[in-house]
Write a protein that holds these residues in place. Structure first.
Motif: not given
Length: 107
Positions: A92-107
């Motif tokens: 929604t605006g200019l980002p300065v970074s990208g991050e991965t928060v985490g992963c889990r099993a697909q439900r």
């Protein structure tokens, strides 16, 4: 007696939190983010998961002030056990970074 009951309660809470958020079979490693524009960032990341199990990974982008300007759940397909992913995250605006928060099993 009260100390023993309190100790058991604290131990129970610790075990519950460990089972919910502790070591998992799902791991994610951000390798890069690039192609940043006013409304997107491309994230490259590697997911390690149990073979034959799809995963859902949460990614996000932040602006210069640290506010979140983009978030998505990315479905990672079943095989293989290790998957390299490239994902274009809308913002929604200019980002300065990208991050991965985490992963889990697909439900």
């Amino acid at each position: 007696m009260l100390a023993a009951a309190l100790g058991l309660g604290v131990t129970g809470i610790a075990v519950k939190l460990y089972l919910a958020y502790g070591v998992t079979d799902y791991a994610v490693n951000l390798t890069s983010y690039h192609d940043i524009t006013d409304n997107q960032v491309v994230l490259q990341f590697t997911v390690t998961k149990p073979e034959g199990s799809p995963a859902v990974c949460v990614v996000r982008a932040r602006n210069r002030a640290g506010a979140e300007v983009g978030r998505a759940e990315v479905v990672v397909p079943e095989p293989p056990k290790r998957v390299d992913v490239s994902y274009t995250l809308s913002t929604t605006g200019l980002p300065v970074s990208g991050e991965t928060v985490g992963c889990r099993a697909q439900r």
